[in-house]
Write a protein that holds these residues in place. Structure first.
Motif, PDB file in Angstrom:
ATOM      1  N   GLY A 136      -9.497  -0.966  21.712  1.00  0.00           N
ATOM      2  CA  GLY A 136     -10.592  -0.525  22.564  1.00  0.00           C
ATOM      3  C   GLY A 136     -11.787  -1.459  22.528  1.00  0.00           C
ATOM      4  N   MET A 137     -11.947  -2.172  21.425  1.00  0.00           N
ATOM      5  CA  MET A 137     -13.068  -3.111  21.306  1.00  0.00           C
ATOM      6  C   MET A 137     -12.736  -4.468  21.913  1.00  0.00           C
ATOM      7  SD  MET A 137     -14.437  -2.150  17.483  1.00  0.00           S
ATOM      8  CE  MET A 137     -15.923  -3.111  17.673  1.00  0.00           C
ATOM      9  N   GLY A 138     -11.535  -4.585  22.502  1.00  0.00           N
ATOM     10  CA  GLY A 138     -11.193  -5.816  23.201  1.00  0.00           C
ATOM     11  C   GLY A 138     -10.624  -6.917  22.326  1.00  0.00           C
ATOM     12  N   MET A 139     -10.188  -6.580  21.127  1.00  0.00           N
ATOM     13  CA  MET A 139      -9.609  -7.608  20.257  1.00  0.00           C
ATOM     14  C   MET A 139      -8.275  -8.091  20.805  1.00  0.00           C
ATOM     15  SD  MET A 139     -10.199  -6.483  16.300  1.00  0.00           S
ATOM     16  CE  MET A 139     -11.818  -6.501  15.545  1.00  0.00           C
ATOM     17  N   THR A 140      -8.042  -9.372  20.657  1.00  0.00           N
ATOM     18  CA  THR A 140      -6.750  -9.922  21.034  1.00  0.00           C
ATOM     19  C   THR A 140      -5.716  -9.555  19.961  1.00  0.00           C
ATOM     20  OG1 THR A 140      -7.124 -12.005  19.859  1.00  0.00           O
ATOM     21  CG2 THR A 140      -7.908 -11.866  22.144  1.00  0.00           C
ATOM     22  N   GLY A 141      -4.439  -9.808  20.267  1.00  0.00           N
ATOM     23  CA  GLY A 141      -3.393  -9.508  19.294  1.00  0.00           C
ATOM     24  C   GLY A 141      -3.586 -10.265  17.991  1.00  0.00           C
ATOM     25  N   LEU A 142      -3.985 -11.532  18.078  1.00  0.00           N
ATOM     26  CA  LEU A 142      -4.202 -12.331  16.868  1.00  0.00           C
ATOM     27  C   LEU A 142      -5.388 -11.813  16.071  1.00  0.00           C
ATOM     28  CD1 LEU A 142      -3.425 -14.764  15.152  1.00  0.00           C
ATOM     29  CD2 LEU A 142      -4.909 -16.190  16.611  1.00  0.00           C
ATOM     30  N   GLN A 143      -6.456 -11.425  16.762  1.00  0.00           N
ATOM     31  CA  GLN A 143      -7.623 -10.874  16.072  1.00  0.00           C
ATOM     32  C   GLN A 143      -7.275  -9.581  15.354  1.00  0.00           C
ATOM     33  OE1 GLN A 143     -10.339 -10.703  19.443  1.00  0.00           O
ATOM     34  NE2 GLN A 143     -11.579 -12.358  18.575  1.00  0.00           N
ATOM     35  N   ARG A 144      -6.492  -8.718  16.011  1.00  0.00           N
ATOM     36  CA  ARG A 144      -6.100  -7.465  15.358  1.00  0.00           C
ATOM     37  C   ARG A 144      -5.258  -7.733  14.123  1.00  0.00           C
ATOM     38  NH1 ARG A 144      -4.886  -5.897  20.698  1.00  0.00           N
ATOM     39  NH2 ARG A 144      -2.651  -5.966  20.238  1.00  0.00           N
ATOM     40  N   LEU A 145      -4.365  -8.717  14.236  1.00  0.00           N
ATOM     41  CA  LEU A 145      -3.497  -9.045  13.099  1.00  0.00           C
ATOM     42  C   LEU A 145      -4.311  -9.563  11.920  1.00  0.00           C
ATOM     43  CD1 LEU A 145      -0.671  -9.544  11.856  1.00  0.00           C
ATOM     44  CD2 LEU A 145      -0.742 -11.819  12.915  1.00  0.00           C
ATOM     45  N   VAL A 146      -5.179 -10.526  12.168  1.00  0.00           N
ATOM     46  CA  VAL A 146      -5.898 -11.205  11.091  1.00  0.00           C
ATOM     47  C   VAL A 146      -7.016 -10.345  10.516  1.00  0.00           C
ATOM     48  CG1 VAL A 146      -7.333 -13.209  10.535  1.00  0.00           C
ATOM     49  CG2 VAL A 146      -5.320 -13.489  11.988  1.00  0.00           C
ATOM     50  N   ARG A 147      -7.740  -9.623  11.373  1.00  0.00           N
ATOM     51  CA  ARG A 147      -8.938  -8.925  10.924  1.00  0.00           C
ATOM     52  C   ARG A 147      -8.723  -7.444  10.632  1.00  0.00           C
ATOM     53  NH1 ARG A 147     -13.467 -10.149  15.166  1.00  0.00           N
ATOM     54  NH2 ARG A 147     -14.595  -8.811  13.704  1.00  0.00           N
ATOM     55  N   VAL A 148      -7.615  -6.881  11.114  1.00  0.00           N
ATOM     56  CA  VAL A 148      -7.389  -5.444  10.916  1.00  0.00           C
ATOM     57  C   VAL A 148      -6.066  -5.170  10.197  1.00  0.00           C
ATOM     58  CG1 VAL A 148      -7.174  -3.194  12.037  1.00  0.00           C
ATOM     59  CG2 VAL A 148      -8.757  -4.909  12.970  1.00  0.00           C
ATOM     60  N   GLU A 149      -4.962  -5.617  10.790  1.00  0.00           N
ATOM     61  CA  GLU A 149      -3.651  -5.234  10.273  1.00  0.00           C
ATOM     62  C   GLU A 149      -3.356  -5.815   8.888  1.00  0.00           C
ATOM     63  OE1 GLU A 149      -0.463  -5.707  13.109  1.00  0.00           O
ATOM     64  OE2 GLU A 149      -1.826  -5.400  14.798  1.00  0.00           O
ATOM     65  N   LEU A 150      -3.520  -7.123   8.743  1.00  0.00           N
ATOM     66  CA  LEU A 150      -3.215  -7.744   7.450  1.00  0.00           C
ATOM     67  C   LEU A 150      -4.132  -7.256   6.328  1.00  0.00           C
ATOM     68  CD1 LEU A 150      -2.278 -11.425   8.411  1.00  0.00           C
ATOM     69  CD2 LEU A 150      -0.770  -9.603   7.593  1.00  0.00           C
ATOM     70  N   PRO A 151      -5.450  -7.145   6.550  1.00  0.00           N
ATOM     71  CA  PRO A 151      -6.295  -6.619   5.469  1.00  0.00           C
ATOM     72  C   PRO A 151      -5.917  -5.197   5.051  1.00  0.00           C
ATOM     73  CG  PRO A 151      -7.646  -7.760   7.082  1.00  0.00           C
ATOM     74  CD  PRO A 151      -6.270  -7.670   7.667  1.00  0.00           C
ATOM     75  N   LEU A 152      -5.568  -4.345   6.012  1.00  0.00           N
ATOM     76  CA  LEU A 152      -5.203  -2.972   5.674  1.00  0.00           C
ATOM     77  C   LEU A 152      -3.827  -2.901   5.009  1.00  0.00           C
ATOM     78  CD1 LEU A 152      -6.447  -1.014   8.839  1.00  0.00           C
ATOM     79  CD2 LEU A 152      -7.481  -1.051   6.565  1.00  0.00           C
ATOM     80  N   ALA A 153      -2.935  -3.800   5.414  1.00  0.00           N
ATOM     81  CA  ALA A 153      -1.585  -3.790   4.847  1.00  0.00           C
ATOM     82  C   ALA A 153      -1.488  -4.561   3.535  1.00  0.00           C
ATOM     83  CB  ALA A 153      -0.600  -4.398   5.852  1.00  0.00           C
ATOM     84  N   LEU A 154      -2.542  -5.283   3.176  1.00  0.00           N
ATOM     85  CA  LEU A 154      -2.485  -6.170   2.014  1.00  0.00           C
ATOM     86  C   LEU A 154      -2.078  -5.474   0.710  1.00  0.00           C
ATOM     87  CD1 LEU A 154      -2.823  -9.052   1.109  1.00  0.00           C
ATOM     88  CD2 LEU A 154      -5.266  -8.628   0.761  1.00  0.00           C
ATOM     89  N   PRO A 155      -2.602  -4.288   0.381  1.00  0.00           N
ATOM     90  CA  PRO A 155      -2.164  -3.650  -0.869  1.00  0.00           C
ATOM     91  C   PRO A 155      -0.661  -3.404  -0.932  1.00  0.00           C
ATOM     92  CG  PRO A 155      -4.156  -2.589  -0.052  1.00  0.00           C
ATOM     93  CD  PRO A 155      -3.682  -3.521   1.029  1.00  0.00           C
ATOM     94  N   VAL A 156      -0.066  -2.979   0.191  1.00  0.00           N
ATOM     95  CA  VAL A 156       1.381  -2.728   0.213  1.00  0.00           C
ATOM     96  C   VAL A 156       2.146  -4.045   0.113  1.00  0.00           C
ATOM     97  CG1 VAL A 156       3.283  -1.699   1.506  1.00  0.00           C
ATOM     98  CG2 VAL A 156       1.000  -0.674   1.615  1.00  0.00           C
ATOM     99  N   ILE A 157       1.645  -5.077   0.790  1.00  0.00           N
ATOM    100  CA  ILE A 157       2.281  -6.395   0.711  1.00  0.00           C
ATOM    101  C   ILE A 157       2.230  -6.921  -0.718  1.00  0.00           C
ATOM    102  CG2 ILE A 157       2.151  -8.794   1.497  1.00  0.00           C
ATOM    103  CD1 ILE A 157       0.990  -7.725   4.138  1.00  0.00           C
ATOM    104  N   LEU A 158       1.079  -6.772  -1.363  1.00  0.00           N
ATOM    105  CA  LEU A 158       0.924  -7.233  -2.743  1.00  0.00           C
ATOM    106  C   LEU A 158       1.867  -6.500  -3.688  1.00  0.00           C
ATOM    107  CD1 LEU A 158      -2.935  -7.728  -3.191  1.00  0.00           C
ATOM    108  CD2 LEU A 158      -1.151  -9.487  -3.242  1.00  0.00           C
ATOM    109  N   SER A 159       2.152  -5.252  -3.389  1.00  0.00           N
ATOM    110  CA  SER A 159       3.108  -4.508  -4.212  1.00  0.00           C
ATOM    111  C   SER A 159       4.483  -5.170  -4.174  1.00  0.00           C
ATOM    112  CB  SER A 159       3.196  -3.060  -3.721  1.00  0.00           C
ATOM    113  OG  SER A 159       4.144  -2.335  -4.477  1.00  0.00           O
ATOM    114  N   GLY A 160       4.893  -5.622  -3.002  1.00  0.00           N
ATOM    115  CA  GLY A 160       6.160  -6.331  -2.875  1.00  0.00           C
ATOM    116  C   GLY A 160       6.125  -7.678  -3.569  1.00  0.00           C
ATOM    117  N   VAL A 161       4.995  -8.384  -3.450  1.00  0.00           N
ATOM    118  CA  VAL A 161       4.844  -9.674  -4.129  1.00  0.00           C
ATOM    119  C   VAL A 161       4.908  -9.489  -5.637  1.00  0.00           C
ATOM    120  CG1 VAL A 161       3.271 -11.607  -4.546  1.00  0.00           C
ATOM    121  CG2 VAL A 161       3.524 -10.691  -2.233  1.00  0.00           C
ATOM    122  N   ARG A 162       4.283  -8.417  -6.124  1.00  0.00           N
ATOM    123  CA  ARG A 162       4.298  -8.138  -7.572  1.00  0.00           C
ATOM    124  C   ARG A 162       5.721  -7.927  -8.069  1.00  0.00           C
ATOM    125  NH1 ARG A 162       3.867  -2.894  -9.308  1.00  0.00           N
ATOM    126  NH2 ARG A 162       2.708  -2.343  -7.433  1.00  0.00           N
TER     127      ARG A 162
END
Length: 251
Positions: free
Chosen positions: A150-176
């Motif tokens: 709704g704020m007009g973010m592009t797909g790349l902006q959503r990925l880098v600024r929203v999706e990856l930061p929110l998913a990072l704890p779960v991703i780190l669990s897999g890395v661990r």
């Protein structure tokens, strides 16, 4: 400072002391040797073998993280969803073929040394990171992603600024999980002349020297616990950070 942190720091200090000056701890291992056998591994420095073991582990895990995360991002985009079965099959290769089998297949191609071990650890570490990355990227709060659109973010902006930061704890669990698995599995690399702590264990088994086996196994076990705890703390940090919310304003 909590007692658990103090204990971990004490264990780390003892490990470093043992790696730097192992002779000081020889009296503890001497009862596990036969007459005339050395208590401390003497065909290489423990410090050098440990650094080499860690370097191989983290190189393989870093490469597995890049590939697994890249595949997860691809298959969670609308244009890449059809590649999910293929990507999952690729990530499962390492679990289908045991590391020993991978070593047997790669040594004739890559020769003896570090390279076959890196390939085996890379393949073995893909699946946990891949599956956790998919889980993290596909279970985001709908309100956040809708707000980002709704704020007009592009797909790349959503990925880098929203999706990856929110998913990072779960991703780190897999890395661990992948890191700890690779750390333990790397010991088999010594069977193909890679410089890992498995060299000490193999030497102990060959010479029936229990002290060698114990020190190699204990170093790997302590490293696994410390790295697991360190990555868990990093994961908790990002969980706490993401719960405070993220900025969705476009730049």
């Amino acid at each position: 400072m909590s007692w658990s942190l103090i204990i971990r720091l004490l264990v780390l200090a003892l490990l470093i002391a043992f790696l730097v000056a192992p002779e000081s701890f020889a009296f503890l291992l001497q009862p596990f040797t036969k007459i005339g056998q050395p208590a401390i591994y003497d065909r290489g420095t423990l410090w050098g073998l440990t650094l080499s073991h860690l370097a191989i582990t983290f190189a393989a895990t870093s490469l597995a993280t890049l590939v697994a995360l890249g595949l997860a991002i691809l298959v969670t985009r609308p244009f890449g969803a059809e590649f999910l079965p293929l990507s999952r099959s690729l990530a499962n290769i390492g679990q289908t073929f045991p590391p020993v089998a991978v070593l047997a297949l790669t040594v004739p191609i890559l020769g003896f040394g570090t390279a076959p071990t890196l390939v085996a650890l890379f393949l073995y570490g893909l699946l946990p990171i891949f599956e956790n990355s998919i889980t993290g990227l596909t279970t985001l709060p709908p309100t956040v992603t809708v707000a980002a659109r709704g704020m007009g973010m592009t797909g790349l902006q959503r990925l880098v600024r929203v999706e990856l930061p929110l998913a990072l704890p779960v991703i780190l669990s897999g890395v661990r999980l992948s890191t700890v698995i690779s750390l333990a599995t790397a010991t088999i690399g010594s069977t193909v002349a890679a410089r890992t702590l498995g060299e000490i264990i193999i030497a102990g088994l060959t010479a029936s020297n229990t002290a060698f086996v114990m020190q190699g196994g204990l170093i790997v076990a302590v490293l696994a616990v410390l790295i697991y705890d360190g990555l868990s703390a990093l994961e908790r940090f990002f969980v706490a950070r993401t719960t405070k919310g993220s900025s969705l304003s476009p730049r």
